[in-house]
Design a protein around this motif. Structure first.
Motif, PDB file in Angstrom:
ATOM      1  N   ARG A  90       0.793  -1.185   0.012  1.00 28.72           N
ATOM      2  CA  ARG A  90       0.175  -0.075   0.062  1.00 28.72           C
ATOM      3  C   ARG A  90       1.047   1.263  -0.045  1.00 28.72           C
ATOM      4  N   HIS A  91       0.472   2.272  -0.731  1.00 23.16           N
ATOM      5  CA  HIS A  91       1.039   3.571  -0.679  1.00 23.16           C
ATOM      6  C   HIS A  91      -0.031   4.697  -1.047  1.00 23.16           C
ATOM      7  N   PRO A  92       0.394   5.830  -0.856  1.00 26.93           N
ATOM      8  CA  PRO A  92      -0.845   6.963  -1.089  1.00 26.93           C
ATOM      9  C   PRO A  92      -1.791   6.589  -2.398  1.00 26.93           C
ATOM     10  N   PHE A  93      -0.939   6.184  -3.523  1.00 27.00           N
ATOM     11  CA  PHE A  93      -1.603   6.102  -4.783  1.00 27.00           C
ATOM     12  C   PHE A  93      -2.523   4.666  -5.147  1.00 27.00           C
ATOM     13  N   SER A  94      -2.239   3.749  -4.387  1.00 26.04           N
ATOM     14  CA  SER A  94      -2.794   2.369  -4.796  1.00 26.04           C
ATOM     15  C   SER A  94      -2.682   1.310  -3.409  1.00 26.04           C
ATOM     16  N   THR A  95      -3.486   0.595  -3.326  1.00 26.95           N
ATOM     17  CA  THR A  95      -3.273  -0.771  -2.534  1.00 26.95           C
ATOM     18  C   THR A  95      -3.338  -1.825  -3.503  1.00 26.95           C
ATOM     19  N   TYR A  96      -2.297  -2.897  -3.414  1.00 28.79           N
ATOM     20  CA  TYR A  96      -2.338  -3.917  -4.404  1.00 28.79           C
ATOM     21  C   TYR A  96      -1.805  -5.223  -3.771  1.00 28.79           C
ATOM     22  N   ALA A  97      -1.974  -6.222  -4.457  1.00 30.40           N
ATOM     23  CA  ALA A  97      -1.765  -7.479  -4.156  1.00 30.40           C
ATOM     24  C   ALA A  97      -1.129  -8.271  -5.447  1.00 30.40           C
ATOM     25  N   LEU A  98      -0.158  -9.053  -5.424  1.00 30.77           N
ATOM     26  CA  LEU A  98       0.266  -9.834  -6.456  1.00 30.77           C
ATOM     27  C   LEU A  98       0.318 -11.157  -5.910  1.00 30.77           C
ATOM     28  N   ILE A  99      -0.507 -12.085  -6.595  1.00 30.22           N
ATOM     29  CA  ILE A  99      -0.797 -13.402  -6.011  1.00 30.22           C
ATOM     30  C   ILE A  99      -0.210 -14.522  -6.861  1.00 30.22           C
ATOM     31  N   PHE A 100       0.600 -15.202  -6.450  1.00 31.03           N
ATOM     32  CA  PHE A 100       1.155 -16.278  -7.520  1.00 31.03           C
ATOM     33  C   PHE A 100       0.802 -17.821  -7.097  1.00 31.03           C
ATOM     34  N   HIS A 101       0.066 -18.347  -8.074  1.00 35.18           N
ATOM     35  CA  HIS A 101      -0.521 -19.560  -8.052  1.00 35.18           C
ATOM     36  C   HIS A 101       0.275 -20.452  -8.657  1.00 35.18           C
ATOM     37  N   THR A 117      -2.377  -9.862 -10.635  1.00 38.45           N
ATOM     38  CA  THR A 117      -2.423  -8.721 -10.028  1.00 38.45           C
ATOM     39  C   THR A 117      -3.703  -8.245  -9.615  1.00 38.45           C
ATOM     40  N   ARG A 118      -4.179  -7.593  -8.384  1.00 38.39           N
ATOM     41  CA  ARG A 118      -5.177  -6.907  -8.096  1.00 38.39           C
ATOM     42  C   ARG A 118      -5.011  -5.562  -7.490  1.00 38.39           C
ATOM     43  N   ALA A 119      -5.689  -4.679  -7.741  1.00 36.56           N
ATOM     44  CA  ALA A 119      -5.370  -3.168  -7.112  1.00 36.56           C
ATOM     45  C   ALA A 119      -6.400  -2.217  -7.174  1.00 36.56           C
ATOM     46  N   LYS A 120      -6.407  -1.400  -6.317  1.00 39.73           N
ATOM     47  CA  LYS A 120      -7.111  -0.081  -6.526  1.00 39.73           C
ATOM     48  C   LYS A 120      -6.263   0.906  -6.391  1.00 39.73           C
ATOM     49  N   PHE A 121      -6.803   1.964  -7.052  1.00 34.51           N
ATOM     50  CA  PHE A 121      -6.186   3.506  -7.283  1.00 34.51           C
ATOM     51  C   PHE A 121      -7.109   4.535  -6.886  1.00 34.51           C
ATOM     52  N   PRO A 122      -7.263   5.069  -5.642  1.00 31.81           N
ATOM     53  CA  PRO A 122      -8.133   5.987  -4.898  1.00 31.81           C
ATOM     54  C   PRO A 122      -7.684   7.380  -5.685  1.00 31.81           C
ATOM     55  N   GLY A 123      -8.755   8.234  -5.824  1.00 30.50           N
ATOM     56  CA  GLY A 123      -8.696   9.539  -6.130  1.00 30.50           C
ATOM     57  C   GLY A 123      -8.237   9.870  -7.798  1.00 30.50           C
ATOM     58  N   TYR A 177      -1.550   7.670 -11.384  1.00 33.75           N
ATOM     59  CA  TYR A 177      -0.776   6.519 -11.135  1.00 33.75           C
ATOM     60  C   TYR A 177      -1.199   5.317 -12.061  1.00 33.75           C
ATOM     61  N   ARG A 178      -2.248   4.923 -11.947  1.00 31.94           N
ATOM     62  CA  ARG A 178      -2.678   3.800 -12.625  1.00 31.94           C
ATOM     63  C   ARG A 178      -2.559   3.866 -14.284  1.00 31.94           C
ATOM     64  N   ARG A 179      -2.472   4.878 -14.833  1.00 33.29           N
ATOM     65  CA  ARG A 179      -2.383   5.441 -16.268  1.00 33.29           C
ATOM     66  C   ARG A 179      -0.848   5.125 -16.564  1.00 33.29           C
ATOM     67  N   LEU A 180       0.032   5.564 -15.378  1.00 34.14           N
ATOM     68  CA  LEU A 180       1.376   5.613 -15.517  1.00 34.14           C
ATOM     69  C   LEU A 180       1.839   4.247 -15.438  1.00 34.14           C
ATOM     70  N   VAL A 181       1.432   3.262 -14.655  1.00 31.73           N
ATOM     71  CA  VAL A 181       1.845   2.000 -14.222  1.00 31.73           C
ATOM     72  C   VAL A 181       1.083   0.997 -15.151  1.00 31.73           C
ATOM     73  N   ILE A 182      -0.026   1.004 -15.058  1.00 28.45           N
ATOM     74  CA  ILE A 182      -0.844  -0.161 -15.826  1.00 28.45           C
ATOM     75  C   ILE A 182      -0.922   0.285 -17.346  1.00 28.45           C
ATOM     76  N   GLY A 183      -1.487   1.578 -17.601  1.00 28.06           N
ATOM     77  CA  GLY A 183      -1.878   2.232 -18.784  1.00 28.06           C
ATOM     78  C   GLY A 183      -0.580   2.033 -19.799  1.00 28.06           C
ATOM     79  N   THR A 184       0.762   2.174 -19.291  1.00 32.32           N
ATOM     80  CA  THR A 184       1.783   2.178 -20.440  1.00 32.32           C
ATOM     81  C   THR A 184       2.385   0.923 -20.654  1.00 32.32           C
ATOM     82  N   GLY A 185       1.825   0.042 -20.039  1.00 29.62           N
ATOM     83  CA  GLY A 185       2.590  -1.467 -20.167  1.00 29.62           C
ATOM     84  C   GLY A 185       3.694  -1.749 -19.179  1.00 29.62           C
TER      85      GLY A 185
END
Length: 136
Positions: free
Chosen positions: A56-67, A82-88, A94-102
């Motif tokens: 968790r940090h100010p821009f995201s709460t996340y989990a990386l689950i390895f099965h 990967t599971r995450a929420k990006f509040p506000g 932040y989501r656009r920068l991390v997820i959206g860019t690939g």
């Protein structure tokens, strides 16, 4: 973050690879890889089945689950979910920068390639554990 909160996080993506090693060797390599990463802590650890890391940090709460799923001939199917929420508004940027860019997908695929490359050195399942046939 509590382990019960992981399923409530929105799904982001999943990447899969097949590793030429048993689940114990895959887990060993995965643990070594993640021990050096910052921002994650172990939330779930089920030997041979699942390792879940959360952060968790100010821009995201996340989990990386390895099965870890057993495949044939001492191989392991490794899935990184990967599971995450990006509040506000800041979270949306932040989501656009991390997820959206690939960028996130590149990092996860790199991790899976590294595990796929290194885990076979640690164990190839039952075949590796047997002594070589006698000569003569």
């Amino acid at each position: 973050m509590d382990t019960t909160e992981i399923p409530a996080l929105p799904f982001v993506d999943e990447h899969t690879t097949l590793v030429e090693a048993n689940a114990d060797a895959v887990r060993q390599e995965l643990t070594a890889l993640m021990d050096g990463s910052r921002g994650f802590k172990v939330a779930v650890s089920i030997p041979g089945q699942e390792l879940a890391y959360v952060g968790r940090h100010p821009f995201s709460t996340y989990a990386l689950i390895f099965h870890l799923d057993e495949a044939d001939r001492g191989r392991t199917r490794l899935r990184a979910e990967t599971r995450a929420k990006f509040p506000g508004a800041a979270g949306a940027v932040y989501r656009r920068l991390v997820i959206g860019t690939g960028g996130h997908a590149l990092v996860v695929r790199y991790m899976l390639r590294k595990i796929r490359r290194n885990a076979p050195r640690k164990g190839r399942g039952e075949l590796r554990d047997k002594p070589p046939p006698a000569c003569g």
